[in-house]
Structure formats: C-alpha cells, structure tokens
Design a protein around this motif. Structure first.
Motif, PDB file in Angstrom:
ATOM      1  N   GLY A 671      25.214 110.437  10.228  1.00 52.39           N
ATOM      2  CA  GLY A 671      24.370 111.081  10.817  1.00 52.39           C
ATOM      3  C   GLY A 671      24.348 112.347  11.667  1.00 52.39           C
ATOM      4  N   LEU A 672      25.375 112.794  11.374  1.00 50.89           N
ATOM      5  CA  LEU A 672      25.839 114.214  12.054  1.00 50.89           C
ATOM      6  C   LEU A 672      25.793 115.278  11.060  1.00 50.89           C
ATOM      7  N   HIS A 673      25.540 116.520  11.710  1.00 51.50           N
ATOM      8  CA  HIS A 673      25.196 117.671  11.131  1.00 51.50           C
ATOM      9  C   HIS A 673      26.129 118.705  11.561  1.00 51.50           C
ATOM     10  N   ILE A 674      27.250 119.050  10.802  1.00 50.32           N
ATOM     11  CA  ILE A 674      28.205 120.265  11.098  1.00 50.32           C
ATOM     12  C   ILE A 674      27.748 121.476  10.616  1.00 50.32           C
ATOM     13  N   PRO A 675      27.654 122.449  11.937  1.00 54.60           N
ATOM     14  CA  PRO A 675      27.362 123.847  11.436  1.00 54.60           C
ATOM     15  C   PRO A 675      28.756 124.475  10.901  1.00 54.60           C
ATOM     16  N   VAL A 676      28.368 125.304   9.614  1.00 56.36           N
ATOM     17  CA  VAL A 676      29.439 126.266   9.166  1.00 56.36           C
ATOM     18  C   VAL A 676      28.899 127.677   9.206  1.00 56.36           C
ATOM     19  N   ASP A 677      28.703 128.067  10.004  1.00 57.50           N
ATOM     20  CA  ASP A 677      28.028 129.448  10.352  1.00 57.50           C
ATOM     21  C   ASP A 677      28.796 130.587  11.017  1.00 57.50           C
ATOM     22  N   ALA A 678      29.880 130.210  11.474  1.00 63.98           N
ATOM     23  CA  ALA A 678      30.807 131.104  12.347  1.00 63.98           C
ATOM     24  C   ALA A 678      30.439 131.323  13.677  1.00 63.98           C
ATOM     25  N   GLY A 679      28.962 130.466  14.034  1.00 62.48           N
ATOM     26  CA  GLY A 679      28.823 130.479  15.215  1.00 62.48           C
ATOM     27  C   GLY A 679      27.363 131.160  15.508  1.00 62.48           C
ATOM     28  N   VAL A 680      26.101 130.476  15.489  1.00 55.09           N
ATOM     29  CA  VAL A 680      25.071 130.983  15.564  1.00 55.09           C
ATOM     30  C   VAL A 680      24.527 130.466  16.787  1.00 55.09           C
ATOM     31  N   ALA A 681      24.396 131.009  17.913  1.00 55.85           N
ATOM     32  CA  ALA A 681      23.771 130.306  19.049  1.00 55.85           C
ATOM     33  C   ALA A 681      22.531 129.610  19.113  1.00 55.85           C
ATOM     34  N   ALA A 682      21.627 130.084  18.350  1.00 55.17           N
ATOM     35  CA  ALA A 682      20.445 129.690  18.130  1.00 55.17           C
ATOM     36  C   ALA A 682      20.243 128.526  17.146  1.00 55.17           C
ATOM     37  N   ALA A 683      21.438 128.195  16.565  1.00 53.48           N
ATOM     38  CA  ALA A 683      21.252 127.122  15.643  1.00 53.48           C
ATOM     39  C   ALA A 683      22.198 126.055  16.328  1.00 53.48           C
ATOM     40  N   PHE A 684      22.614 125.922  17.543  1.00 51.96           N
ATOM     41  CA  PHE A 684      23.223 125.004  17.946  1.00 51.96           C
ATOM     42  C   PHE A 684      22.702 123.651  18.170  1.00 51.96           C
ATOM     43  N   LEU A 685      23.251 122.438  17.766  1.00 53.21           N
ATOM     44  CA  LEU A 685      22.575 121.213  17.817  1.00 53.21           C
ATOM     45  C   LEU A 685      22.584 120.938  19.231  1.00 53.21           C
ATOM     46  N   ARG A 686      21.710 120.177  19.836  1.00 55.85           N
ATOM     47  CA  ARG A 686      21.497 119.830  21.230  1.00 55.85           C
ATOM     48  C   ARG A 686      22.218 118.275  21.298  1.00 55.85           C
TER      49      ARG A 686
END
Length: 686
Positions: A671-686
């Motif tokens: 059930g996890l989503h892993i960001p691979v975006d080099a860090g986009v603060a607006a797309a942080f998961l809460r």
C-alpha cells in the motif's frame, strides 16, 4: 602449450561438440570425454603424460578449453596403490586435486578415474537413449552379446566412481578386441587411439543399438491407448495447461520456490495415453544424470483429459500430498547415518494425460532440462520395453546417488541465488523507457521476465537483449504482444507467461501515454484513451494476474508506475493526472484486498523522466516544454532544477525503486507509494 598439445585439445573439443550437438548421443550436461597427450613439464623440462577431461558440470556440446580438467597421468594412476576400497572410494575425488597439472583447469568430475585408468588415448562416456535402453533392459547383458558380439562388453551396474574406473580398465584389458562397454543401468563408454577412432566407436555403439531396437522392437511397447486418454486438440490442451500450471507450480514449490517448464511434445502425449504408463512411471528413471534432475519418479495425474477442471485441481492436490508422503518414506527407508537432510519432497516432473508434462527447477534452464531428461527417460523405457522389460537400478542405489555426499558438496558449491531467482515478472510497456529499464534490472537480479508491449518488435528486441548471455534466450525472457486496453490480449499475454515459466509473481503496471492539454481542449477521446490505457489497463492486468497468484498460493508483488501527478496538481494535464490518481488509488484498494493471499501492492511516483522515456519521445516532451517555456532538449534539466536534489530522474532510477519493493527486503510493505522525483515538496505524501 605446444602445437602438438594444442592439436590434442582442439581435437578433443571438436569431438565433444560434434557428439554433444546430437541429442541421440547424450543429454545436456551429460557424459564426458577425454584425451591424453605429452607436454613438457615447465619445472623439470622433461616430458610428462597428461590427460584433458571434461570437468564437473560442463556440457559436451558447448565445452570450451577452460571447462577441461588437466591432470598428470602418473599421479592419477598412482592412486590405485592407495585406493582404500569401494566403501571409501568417495575420498578419491579429493585426491584428484593433487593430480592437477599447473592450476589444473576445471574441477575434475566423478568420472575422472574412468578416463584415466583405461589404457586408451581417447575415451568417451555418453548417455544415449538407445544405449541406456539396452543398459536398463532386464536381460541387458544378453542383449549386448546379441547386438555386438565380443566387440562391446557388459559392465554390471556400479555407482560412478573410482571402482567403476578400475572395472572398465580391467574389462578393456581382458577384451582387447572391444571398442567399448555398455554400463548396466547407466550408459556407454568407448575408446580409441585417435580422437576420430574414439568418436567413430562411440557412434557405432549408439547407432547399432538404435538399429537393433528399430528392427526388433515391438510396435506398442507402452501398450494400447487408454480410451479417453488421447491428446486434447492443441488449442484446448494449451488452454488447459495454462489453467493448471499455476496450481501445479504452487504445489511443486511447497518446500522452495520453483520455475516451471511445459511441453506437449508428441513423445510425452503418447506415453501418458498408454496403458503401461502408470507402471513405468512408478519405476522411475535409471541413469544417474536423469534422476538427479527428475527425482526418483514423477507425479502422474490419474484422471481423463476431459475431466472437469475443478475435479482435476482437487485431485492434483490429493496426489501431491501422497507424493510428499511417499517421497518422505523413500528417504526414511534408505537414509543412513550421515545422509544429507531431505532436500524437499515435491515432484520435479508432473505428467497430465492429454495435456503434457510440467517440469520444475531453481531456474528456467534447470526446469527445461529436467523435462528434456524425462523425455530421454521415456525414450529409454520405450526401447527397453520394446525388446525386453524395463528394469532400472533399484531404489537404494538411486538414493545413494541422490543423497551422495559428493552431490551434496557440489550443491553447496553452487553460487548463492540472486534476490529475484525463481520470480517471474510481467512488465507492461516493457519495450522502451521505464519498462525496458525495469525489465533489465529485474533480469539482472535473477527474475524470468515477460516483456509485454503493444509494439511486439520493440518487446522482442528487449527480450533478446536480456537473454543474450543464456544458452537459450527464452530461459531468461520472452516477449508478448499486449495492448493493455484489450482484455483478450492481456489474458493471452499472461497465458503465454504461464506456459513459459509456470506462472507469474511480479507485475509491473507501466504501460502508459500522455496527452498534455488544458481542460477546454481535452476531448472525450483524449480522456478515454488515457483512462483505457492506464486506469483500465492496470485494472485488467492486475485482475488477471491476481487469478494466477491466488492459484499459485506463493504470494506476489504488483507494482504500479503511477506519477507525481497523482498527487500534484500540474497545469494543462487533466486527463493524465486524473488517470494517474486512479492508478494510485488502485494500489491502496488492491493492497487491502490481496493481502490475505500474500500479494503486496505498491506504487512508484516518478517525475520528469525525459531521457529514454517513450512517453516524452512521443510528443509529450515537446508539449510540456511549451507549457514551461523551455527548449525540449533542456526539459530534463529544467525538471531537475525545480527539485530539492537538483538531479535528473532517469528510467533506471524508477527500475531501482521497483527492485527495492520486490527484492526481498521490504517483505512487510504494502500500500506504499514511493516518490522517485528527486524531491518535489508539493508531491510529498502525508
């Protein structure tokens, strides 16, 4: 190495390749060949007699010089004086290391003594079906005399080792007219003073045995066809095989995960349709190379081919439980003090009348070869039954070889499996970009990979690349045509995956496209296309894969390649972002639903993957560049500069995340989503 020695070695390799290229002569990785010659000792400058022989684990058909063991004949033959007797003959294998010339080349095999002790310049030991048929016939010794006269001698069954080498050497000395021997229950050995003569003698024995069986064998050695057990039509039996394979693979993986192989070759279908197949299958195989790979006997379904599939599945479960009980009994009856622990009680071969044979191993090649060996065994049984009665070596002798300390040591020397060994991965959109990078990473980590793509040619190119270093490329990867908007193509593609490898364990929902348009310019067709490919396509792939995974009962992984846009509200991107949000919620929903089956479902949210991306190359990059007011060739750098890490994201980085989720460390993550975006603060998961 002198020119003369070079010639000896090259002649030996040529002989090996010619003999190994024809399956009538020997099975894959079976048998061995040797040559003797004289080289100058680099220490003393004196001539020294050497022997070059195929090393342990090699294959005649593909043998290279590095696969030869090189030994000093004087030291090898001196072992006769210290041989402690048959009860301690296993100790002699370690002594071979002290006979090595220089670094010695490959590790010597158990058959080294046979080659070194026989007084002949060239020796072949082979496992031809025709020769083993005579060797396993109840009156094999008499048949040998009848076929060959005094030209070929009979050697009663003896386990491979030093004593067998002494036996053959003595028989050759007593029969100077002989060109070789039939080894009871095992195979043949031939010799010659030149490489050509040795090869000719081997082939003479094999072809004479073939001719005798053809001329004198009865027409139906396996008995009449059982009514109702005829082969199903090809399309029906392959559909039935795809339906049964995941369950059978799961059963065969009770002790440890296995990869599967399926064949519906005529020789198999004929065997399982005949009246005598239950009796013969129960007797098991005889040649050590056969039963080490096929186990002592196969599991055989005893229902007609047209039996209801649910009845078949229930019966397979019953037969599997009985097989495990019987195998444990076999182990308990024959074990002695010091026997290795039981290695697993699941079948390596499963025969289903009217459908075919399912074989299993720690990787696809091993599974395929196990099936090939059982075909060899069928041919052996046919030959023996056609002129006599099939009489393999007895159970205790099989056990002594299967649980031989030398075999155990060989298994312990094998390299540690890669993290994804035995896993079967199905990657959609695998012909380019993130999908291709993911397919490469999964294959590098040991998985069997099914590259699925609407563009079959692109998928085939990636699959061929992945399998480029394998003996058979399809042992590593296959390509399937799969437009994920088509329910039928998805079902067909997954059925191909099942028939190729036995099932599926790891799904990567990667297929995608994007049209960059603002709301007022987005048509219903734009909306439907993106939702059909990504939301509907991922749903269909996951649903059909889940059916397979549930039948396997081996757990599994489903990974969605979603997007940062599933969370972040970017401009002019309504259709794409909405369907990515759909995919992201599918992850949560399926994680909740499939957890009880041990199936983990996770997602990856990439962003800004420009280089190597099929989506960006298809026009999406130009449109996004226009939105942001940058040149298209600078789009990757533009995306990088708006991230926290200021790093460009590549397809390989997404592939790394897929491996992180599925490689064995995150066993309790779903059930996890892993960001691979080099860090986009607006797309942080809460």
């Amino acid at each position: 190495m002198s020119d003369a020695v070079n010639t000896v070695v090259q002649d030996l390799l040529n002989r090996c390749h010619e003999l190994g290229a024809d399956p009538r002569n020997t099975n894959y990785a079976g048998g061995n060949a040797s040559a003797k010659g004289v080289e100058t000792d680099p220490v003393t400058g004196e001539p020294v007699d050497l022997m070059w022989v195929k090393g342990s684990g090699g294959d005649l058909g593909t043998l290279k010089a590095a696969g030869l063991a090189v030994l000093r004949l004087d030291r090898l033959r001196a072992l006769v004086d210290v041989y402690p007797g048959v009860e301690r003959e296993d100790e002699m294998v370690a002594a071979f290391d002290f006979c090595a010339h220089g670094k010695g080349g490959a590790a010597p095999s158990i058959d080294t003594a046979m080659h070194g002790l026989v007084e002949a310049a060239h020796v072949d030991h082979l496992h031809p079906d025709s020769g083993i048929a005579i060797a396993t016939a109840a009156d094999g010794e008499e048949l040998t005399r009848r076929i060959f006269g005094d030209k070929v001698a009979w050697v009663p069954w003896r386990r491979p080792g030093f004593q067998l080498g002494l036996d053959i050497a003595a028989i050759k000395a007593e029969n100077p007219q002989a060109i070789g021997v039939i080894l009871g229950g095992h195979g043949i050995t031939a010799w010659g003073e030149t490489s050509a003569e040795c090869q000719a003698n081997s082939l003479e024995i094999i072809r004479a045995a073939e001719a005798f069986l053809a001329e004198h064998g009865k027409a139906e050695p396996f008995g009449p066809v059982i009514a109702g057990y005829e082969a199903l039509p090809e399309d029906v039996r392959r559909a039935r095989a795809a339906e049964l394979f995941p369950l059978i693979r799961g059963l065969a993986s009770t002790d440890r995960p296995q990869v599967g192989h399926f064949t519906d070759a005529d020789v198999v279908l004929d065997f399982v349709s005949r009246a005598e197949h239950p009796r013969l299958a129960a007797l098991g195989t005889s040649c050590p190379d056969h039963f080490l790979r096929t186990k002592v006997s196969p599991m055989v379904l005893d229902l007609a081919p047209d039996a209801p599939v649910e009845d078949v599945k229930a019966r397979l479960k019953e037969l599997h439980a009985q097989y495990r009980e019987d195998y444990a009994g076999y182990y308990d009856r024959n074990k002695v003090e010091g026997s290795p622990a039981m290695r697993g009680a699941d079948p390596a071969i499963v025969l289903v009348p009217g459908v075919g044979m399912f074989s299993f191993g720690a990787n696809k090649q091993t599974a395929r070869v196990a099936g090939e060996f059982y075909v060899n065994a069928i041919n052996v049984m046919r030959g023996a039954e056609s002129v006599s009665t099939y009489a393999p070596i007895d159970e205790n002798e099989k056990f002594r070889i299967e649980y031989w300390s030398l075999e155990e040591a060989k298994l312990q020397r094998m390299p540690k499996p890669k993290p994804l060994a035995t896993r079967v991965a199905f990657v959609t959109g695998g012909g380019s970009g993130i999908g291709a990078a993911t397919a490469r990473r999964l294959a590098d980590e040991g998985a069997c990979v099914v590259v699925a793509d609407r563009d079959l040619a692109a998928a085939e190119k990636i699959a061929a690349e992945l399998g480029g270093g394998a003996l058979q490329a399809s042992d590593v990867a296959i390509a399937v045509a799969a437009d994920v908007t088509s329910e039928d193509e998805i079902k067909a593609g997954l059925a191909e995956a099942v028939l190729a490898f036995g099932g599926v364990d790891l799904i990567v929902n990667n297929a995608g496209l994007s049209l960059s348009k603002p709301l007022l310019d987005t048509t219903v067709a734009d909306w439907d296309l993106q939702h059909n490919v990504m939301a509907r396509g991922s749903f269909l792939v996951s649903r059909e894969a889940a059916r397979i995974m549930i039948d396997q009962a081996m757990g599994g992984d489903i990974v969605y390649i979603s997007s940062k846009n599933s969370i972040f509200a970017g401009p002019n991107n309504i259709a794409y972002s909405a369907t990515k949000a759909d995919q992201a919620h599918q992850v949560r929903l399926l994680a909740a639903e499939l957890g009880e089956y041990g199936v983990k479902v996770n997602g990856i949210n990439p962003d800004g993957v420009v280089r190597g991306s099929g989506i960006f190359a298809g026009g999406w990059g130009a449109k996004r560049a226009a939105v942001y007011g940058v040149d298209e060739e600078n789009l990757g750098e533009f995306y990088a500069q708006r991230t926290l890490l200021k790093r460009e994201v590549l397809p390989e980085h997404v592939a790394n995340a897929v491996f992180a989720l599925t490689g064995g460390d995150l066993t309790h993550t779903t059930g996890l989503h892993i960001p691979v975006d080099a860090g986009v603060a607006a797309a942080f998961l809460r």
